[in-house]
Design a protein around this motif. Structure first.
Motif, PDB file in Angstrom:
ATOM      1  N   ARG A 224     -23.414  28.674   3.263  1.00 39.54           N
ATOM      2  CA  ARG A 224     -24.418  29.464   2.543  1.00 39.54           C
ATOM      3  C   ARG A 224     -25.551  28.576   2.054  1.00 39.54           C
ATOM      4  O   ARG A 224     -25.464  27.355   2.101  1.00 39.54           O
ATOM      5  N   GLN A 225     -26.575  29.271   1.537  1.00 44.40           N
ATOM      6  CA  GLN A 225     -27.770  28.528   1.151  1.00 44.40           C
ATOM      7  C   GLN A 225     -27.550  27.602  -0.040  1.00 44.40           C
ATOM      8  O   GLN A 225     -28.146  26.536  -0.109  1.00 44.40           O
ATOM      9  N   ASN A 226     -26.715  28.026  -0.944  1.00 49.94           N
ATOM     10  CA  ASN A 226     -26.535  27.219  -2.150  1.00 49.94           C
ATOM     11  C   ASN A 226     -25.441  26.168  -1.989  1.00 49.94           C
ATOM     12  O   ASN A 226     -24.717  25.878  -2.931  1.00 49.94           O
ATOM     13  N   SER A 227     -25.330  25.629  -0.766  1.00 51.35           N
ATOM     14  CA  SER A 227     -24.357  24.574  -0.483  1.00 51.35           C
ATOM     15  C   SER A 227     -22.928  25.002  -0.742  1.00 51.35           C
ATOM     16  O   SER A 227     -22.095  24.238  -1.195  1.00 51.35           O
ATOM     17  N   GLU A 228     -22.676  26.279  -0.486  1.00 50.53           N
ATOM     18  CA  GLU A 228     -21.294  26.735  -0.577  1.00 50.53           C
ATOM     19  C   GLU A 228     -20.766  26.931   0.827  1.00 50.53           C
ATOM     20  O   GLU A 228     -21.429  27.550   1.662  1.00 50.53           O
ATOM     21  N   VAL A 229     -19.596  26.399   1.089  1.00 47.65           N
ATOM     22  CA  VAL A 229     -18.983  26.550   2.403  1.00 47.65           C
ATOM     23  C   VAL A 229     -17.680  27.310   2.236  1.00 47.65           C
ATOM     24  O   VAL A 229     -16.916  27.030   1.307  1.00 47.65           O
ATOM     25  N   SER A 230     -17.473  28.277   3.115  1.00 42.02           N
ATOM     26  CA  SER A 230     -16.126  28.843   3.135  1.00 42.02           C
ATOM     27  C   SER A 230     -15.580  28.744   4.544  1.00 42.02           C
ATOM     28  O   SER A 230     -16.250  29.121   5.504  1.00 42.02           O
ATOM     29  N   VAL A 231     -14.401  28.200   4.635  1.00 42.30           N
ATOM     30  CA  VAL A 231     -13.721  28.090   5.916  1.00 42.30           C
ATOM     31  C   VAL A 231     -12.543  29.047   5.853  1.00 42.30           C
ATOM     32  O   VAL A 231     -11.592  28.843   5.102  1.00 42.30           O
ATOM     33  N   ASN A 232     -12.676  30.150   6.594  1.00 44.16           N
ATOM     34  CA  ASN A 232     -11.639  31.170   6.562  1.00 44.16           C
ATOM     35  C   ASN A 232     -10.863  31.145   7.861  1.00 44.16           C
ATOM     36  O   ASN A 232     -11.422  31.361   8.929  1.00 44.16           O
ATOM     37  N   VAL A 233      -9.590  30.870   7.751  1.00 43.00           N
ATOM     38  CA  VAL A 233      -8.767  30.735   8.942  1.00 43.00           C
ATOM     39  C   VAL A 233      -7.590  31.679   8.850  1.00 43.00           C
ATOM     40  O   VAL A 233      -7.290  32.211   7.781  1.00 43.00           O
ATOM     41  N   VAL A 234      -6.959  31.892   9.986  1.00 42.90           N
ATOM     42  CA  VAL A 234      -5.811  32.791   9.991  1.00 42.90           C
ATOM     43  C   VAL A 234      -4.532  32.043   9.637  1.00 42.90           C
ATOM     44  O   VAL A 234      -3.720  32.505   8.875  1.00 42.90           O
ATOM     45  N   GLU A 235      -4.376  30.865  10.199  1.00 43.50           N
ATOM     46  CA  GLU A 235      -3.226  30.034   9.873  1.00 43.50           C
ATOM     47  C   GLU A 235      -3.680  28.595   9.761  1.00 43.50           C
ATOM     48  O   GLU A 235      -4.570  28.170  10.500  1.00 43.50           O
ATOM     49  N   ALA A 236      -3.088  27.847   8.864  1.00 38.21           N
ATOM     50  CA  ALA A 236      -3.392  26.424   8.777  1.00 38.21           C
ATOM     51  C   ALA A 236      -2.153  25.697   8.286  1.00 38.21           C
ATOM     52  O   ALA A 236      -1.412  26.217   7.452  1.00 38.21           O
ATOM     53  N   PHE A 237      -1.929  24.527   8.864  1.00 34.95           N
ATOM     54  CA  PHE A 237      -0.820  23.698   8.407  1.00 34.95           C
ATOM     55  C   PHE A 237      -1.322  22.273   8.233  1.00 34.95           C
ATOM     56  O   PHE A 237      -2.119  21.795   9.043  1.00 34.95           O
ATOM     57  N   PRO A 238      -0.865  21.589   7.201  1.00 34.02           N
ATOM     58  CA  PRO A 238      -1.236  20.173   7.070  1.00 34.02           C
ATOM     59  C   PRO A 238      -0.793  19.432   8.328  1.00 34.02           C
ATOM     60  O   PRO A 238       0.312  19.656   8.825  1.00 34.02           O
ATOM     61  N   LEU A 239      -1.652  18.591   8.808  1.00 36.65           N
ATOM     62  CA  LEU A 239      -1.412  17.960  10.104  1.00 36.65           C
ATOM     63  C   LEU A 239      -0.146  17.113  10.088  1.00 36.65           C
ATOM     64  O   LEU A 239       0.562  17.032  11.079  1.00 36.65           O
ATOM     65  N   ASP A 240       0.139  16.514   8.927  1.00 36.62           N
ATOM     66  CA  ASP A 240       1.298  15.617   8.909  1.00 36.62           C
ATOM     67  C   ASP A 240       2.629  16.362   8.875  1.00 36.62           C
ATOM     68  O   ASP A 240       3.685  15.766   8.870  1.00 36.62           O
ATOM     69  N   GLN A 241       2.557  17.703   8.837  1.00 34.75           N
ATOM     70  CA  GLN A 241       3.805  18.456   8.890  1.00 34.75           C
ATOM     71  C   GLN A 241       4.149  18.879  10.310  1.00 34.75           C
ATOM     72  O   GLN A 241       5.175  19.498  10.539  1.00 34.75           O
TER      73      GLN A 241
END
Lengths: 188, 432
Positions: free
Chosen positions: A126-143
């Motif tokens: 967004r313009q005011n330096s706001e980022v949203s990353v919306n994902v369906v699934e995410a897992f920490p890589l080290d898991q």
């Protein structure tokens, strides 16, 4: 897995590669294959710190899946996301952008670096330096386990070779793509 | 006999042709206690006129019967039949016995748990008339009535204290019991809802950042045009006015024929099928057991978007607190307005070139996330609403039980008072 027949307009094998169904499928693979595997792979060397510490500290990130919030409106220095057109990094004062995300690694840099493997989604800058990353699934890589990913890739390639119907092909294709991304992310 | 209550129907009317009947009927314990305690005062006749030997003998028979409650009615009849020829006299002796009850036009002779009904449906007004009728009934009935049929008249079952109060008491008792078991159910439902509410609330709260950030990139919804309305309802009832408020909103939104409806939840489907059935595109249910997950939301969104539309409106209950929720409708502009909109998207750059395809994908993603959010919010609101509804129901049931108990006690006291009055007036009848 229910598969809606008659979705031919969606493109190759009935599903647009960036549609939520695709993302959903990828998320399913990720969840069922790795979600509950014990930590087996944790030997990666911490990558070099990137030098964005002094860029602009006011980038606000919200990184969330429907069922879980990973980062909630928190100040970060850099977010790297796997866009469909290629990986890109977001810092403060980025041009407002909407980007679809492919299966890959999201890297969030604050004073330390955190990595998640995601199945796909959308990133909104967004313009005011706001980022949203919306994902369906995410897992920490080290898991996630590199061996399991390699086995999965092998099986997925086999089933892609054996697939006869369009539906099976589409499923196997998605599996292969996710596993390829996963193996790439873990094998680095 | 002016103090007698009005004629009661029931056993009297049905037994008009059977003047003498005996039945195993009711528990007279309370009456017996009262009568025994006041025996002397209730039968002044026996004081002024010394009881004859025969009647004393009869009385002792009766007392032995009282002691041995199991003794057969036949035995009593055997005792009585000996004295049939002395019917009139016997009648007087019987009347002297305090357990004779005059109830309306009926005269009962009662011992132990058994009762005899004399002169059913008598319209006698004076004591003499009653005496005469009783004597006649005794003489005829005792000789005519075979002993085996004495117990065989269920319709002549007596409810001492008047059929009016006994039946009423039983009914009140039954109601207290049923309200009590309903109260147990509502209490359990409340507890289940409150325990599930916490989980639903957690789900809802963790989905909020995702939904908020997914949905804020949208064009202003166009006026008119084809609309798809998605009411989110529940599958199960007993959750307050949740579904009706959603349905009401849908009905105001869907006034023109350009709208089609996709219903979630069986309750909403049932309500909208009446009158709006032709507009329902399809409906989905079964989401109450397990809340909608992303998979289902994506599949449904995919199916909804097959239809041509300019605007999608999702109507659902937003969870505010466990006690309050708010019916809201959220709009998503269709792909054409969104792609054309200069305000909404020009400030954004797309990473990819094929803008319209990606707008479609974005919309599908947004609709999935909106459905997911609406479903989680609605299920939390449902549980909260059910919790308070069941809490109220439990409270109301408690109040109702209290009231019924008071009514029950009042009726019981009234029954006792009536019995007492009848006994006293019976004694007075003998005296007069």
């Amino acid at each position: 897995m229910s598969w809606r027949p008659g979705a031919a307009h969606k493109g190759w094998c009935g599903v647009s590669q960036t549609s939520p169904l695709y993302i959903m499928l990828a998320g399913r693979i990720l969840r069922t294959t790795f979600g509950r595997t014990p930590v087996q792979f944790n030997s990666r060397i911490a990558p070099l710190r990137r030098g964005y510490a002094d860029a602009a500290p006011q980038l606000k990130l919200t990184f969330a899946a429907p069922h879980q919030v990973f980062v909630n409106n928190q100040a970060v220095q850099l977010v790297q996301v796997p866009g469909v057109g290629g990986e890109f990094g977001i810092v403060a004062d980025h041009i407002p952008t909407i980007a679809e995300l492919a299966p890959g690694v999201v890297t969030v840099t604050t004073d330390k670096e955190q990595k998640w493997f995601i199945s796909g989604g959308f990133a909104f800058v967004r313009q005011n330096s706001e980022v949203s990353v919306n994902v369906v699934e995410a897992f920490p890589l080290d898991q996630l386990s590199a061996e399991a990913a390699k086995d999965g890739l092998k099986q997925a390639s086999d089933s892609l070779a054996r697939a006869t119907t369009e539906e099976e092909k589409a499923k196997a294709q998605i599996e292969v793509e996710v596993y390829t991304a996963l193996v790439g992310a873990l094998g680095a | 006999m002016s103090s007698c209550p009005p004629p009661s129907s029931g056993p009297c009317a049905q037994n008009a042709k059977i003047p003498v009947t005996a039945v195993n009927v009711f528990h007279l314990r309370a009456t017996l206690k009262l009568c025994k305690g006041r025996r002397d005062t209730l039968s002044p006749v026996s004081q002024t006129h010394p009881t004859s030997t025969r009647s004393r003998k009869l009385n002792s028979n009766i007392h032995s019967l009282e002691r041995n409650r199991c003794s057969s009615v036949a035995g009593v009849w055997g005792q009585l039949r000996e004295r049939v020829d002395k019917g009139a006299r016997l009648c007087l002796d019987l009347l002297r016995y305090p357990f004779v009850v005059l109830s309306g036009p009926c005269v009962y002779w009662i011992w132990g748990k058994r009762a005899l009904l004399f002169s059913a449906n008598t319209k006698a007004t004076s004591v003499d008339e009653i005496r005469a009728k009783m004597a006649l009934a005794l003489r005829q009935g005792l000789t005519k009535l075979p002993t085996t049929t004495l117990n065989a008249h269920p319709e002549s079952t007596l409810q001492l204290g008047g059929a009016r109060n006994g039946g009423n008491l039983k009914e009140i008792r039954r109601r207290i019991k049923s309200v009590g078991s309903i109260q147990k159910i509502t209490k359990t439902m409340k507890m289940i809802a409150s325990s599930r509410l916490r989980e639903a609330q957690n789900r809802m709260e963790s989905s909020r950042p995702f939904s908020r950030t997914s949905q804020d990139v949208t064009a202003p919804a166009p006026e008119g045009g084809k609309t798809i309305i998605l009411p989110i309802c529940t599958d199960k009832g007993l959750c307050g006015g949740l579904n009706s408020s959603v349905v009401k909103t849908v009905k105001t939104l869907s006034n023109d024929d350009n709208s089609s409806i996709v219903v979630f939840g069986d309750k909403g489907n049932a309500q909208l099928a009446r009158g709006y059935g032709n507009r329902i595109h399809f409906s989905a249910g079964g989401a109450s057991k397990r809340a909608l997950n992303w998979h289902t939301a994506a599949v449904i969104a995919d199916r909804v978007l097959e239809k041509d539309y300019d605007k999608i409106t999702v109507v659902f209950n937003q969870f505010v607190s466990a006690l309050a929720n708010e019916t809201v409708s959220k709009n998503l502009a269709g792909p054409a307005p969104l792609a054309e909109s200069t305000e909404a998207l020009t400030e954004y750059e797309f990473e990819e070139e094929d803008r319209l395809t990606h707008v479609r994908d974005l919309l599908e993603f947004q609709l999935s996330s909106l459905l997911y959010q609406a479903s989680t919010e609605n299920s939390a609101a449902e549980l909260g609403s059910r919790m308070s509804a069941m809490d109220n129901a439990t409270k109301n049931a408690g109040e109702m039980i209290k009231k019924l108990n008071i009514t029950y006690n009042r009726a019981r006291q009234a029954a006792i008072t009536t019995e007492l009055t009848e006994i006293i007036s019976g004694a007075a009848a003998v005296e007069g």
